[in-house]
Write an enzyme that holds these catalytic residues in place. Sequence first.
Site, PDB file in Angstrom:
ATOM      1  CB  SER A 238      35.739  45.612  43.826  1.00  0.00           C
ATOM      2  OG  SER A 238      36.189  44.390  43.301  1.00  0.00           O
ATOM      3  CG  HIS A 369      31.664  44.147  40.863  1.00  0.00           C
ATOM      4  ND1 HIS A 369      31.408  44.053  42.212  1.00  0.00           N
ATOM      5  CD2 HIS A 369      33.016  44.172  40.740  1.00  0.00           C
ATOM      6  CE1 HIS A 369      32.553  44.021  42.870  1.00  0.00           C
ATOM      7  NE2 HIS A 369      33.536  44.099  41.998  1.00  0.00           N
TER       8      HIS A 369
END
Length: 558
Positions: A238, A369
């Site tokens: 990320s 994620h």
Amino acid sequence: MRLTRYRPRLWAVVAFAAVAGLTTTTLGAQADAPGGQARTVLAAAAVEDDGADCAVPSPGPSPSQSLLPDPFTRIDGTRISDRSDWRCRRAEIRELAERTVYGQKPERPDSVTGTVSRTGITVNVTEQGRSASFSASVDLPSGTGPFPAVVVLGGLGADTATIKASGAAVVSFDPYAVGREGTPRSSKQGAFYSLYGGSSSTGLLMAWSWGVSRIIDVIEQSGGSVLRADATGVTGCSRFGKGAFVAGAFDQRVALTMPIESGTGGVPAFRSVAGESGSQPLSSAYGEQPWLGDAFGSYTGNPASLPVDTHEIVAMVAPRGLLIMENPHVDWLAARSGSVAALGGAEVYQALGARANISYVSDVQSGTHCAVRPEWRTPLQQSIATFLRGSGQAPGVFRIAASKRGDLAAWRNWQTPVLTDDGGGTGGSGGDTGGDTGGDTGGDTGGDTGGDTGGGDPGGVCAASYRAVGSWSGGYQGEVTVRNTGGAALSGWAVTLTLPGGQSLDNLWNGQPSGTSGSVTVRNAAWNGTLAPGGTTTFGFVVAGGATPPGGLACTGG
């Protein structure tokens, strides 16, 4: 505060082999790369920036261009022709990226000291009378060492259990110690900004990159009793994937770079993000946190005016190890634009004869994620073995999810040159070097494994040779190299091959197939049909229904 990095300095140059002009340590060479080029597995450079002595001309105003800039064309408009030219071309890209995207990365500070133990690293930095300190923890694998190490940013990155099981230490680094989020651009905080001022125009990603470089400085000084100075990797997911990407691009001592789900501001091409439905807009990535440099603000609404794009940041890592991992299930992460940048950067790897050193995997099942994914385990293990431990073969795979498959051909109008080692280039191959390869990455990653290895045109104008890239239960990835064997330029080509019964083409790139089973003819794409005498191009494909290679390989011109 002084930021200039071009302080006169001397360094030891480590011997290198197949990629001329690149200051690298050669771990091994395998002669089964596309186009017959030697595929050389390379370790990290001996210095943070081997192009620091290159004279970079002032770029002047940047013309607007909707397509990705040509990574092989210098600021003065000439194209590089030799592999040794890449060193100073990379320096130009670095300068442009600092000016417009990230902000400047300062040269090594006046003083960097610290310690390395079996549990931690301390870093003490002094620059023009100002001082700052930060630390990182160390988690060693089993064994006696010294160990290669992977710096994990922010506790999120590649699977640490797999890293340790592969024989590398995990260095956990808190990027916020050098560049904190939640601060205004005019008053940034952290160790970096304590030295260079809170109003510095350098964004957090470059500050985090600077922090990784100072950790490597201390490892170098430690004598190598715990961690090896010549075998450092970096990873993050990320926002920390963005940071890992920048860290690997801007420090050539990083042997293996592994950004994960980096999203806008990371790997995805800026020009492509603007048109990818559901992706984080450039303005949002710029405003969410001061990740990017202050100068980038003027480009968020017009990325076509940028003199660089992220495919060139990918290329800055070349020829070192690069494993890009992305998530196609979250539109916000712009995985299609990530594949465009990866494919574009892979063209530089191809030109440098190091195509196997870059891998890309977005064909994953889980959409969570920053999850640990089984599809990433094998290329991660192979990358650590190759680039940090000096054994095995680089993965060299591109497995792009069908739902987020970018088309490099729609984003470029330049061809990939065939770089030489003697000061003269030979035209362009023009073919993309990646694509969706699907399936398991295990199995053979290079070399011919049966079937027809070559077929020529009866008229003597072209020849085709086959190379197995990878195989798994129920399928395989192959690659065909087309070579102009005649004495004149080739304006088009066609390759025929025969798939065994039960097999069918699942995907093909860099060519136009007729049919999907039995006898298949693949004609050139619009951008790779013209080949100079001796020139080559490649097309790749994935086959479902068995692992037996194709037969009946033959090439004709026209």
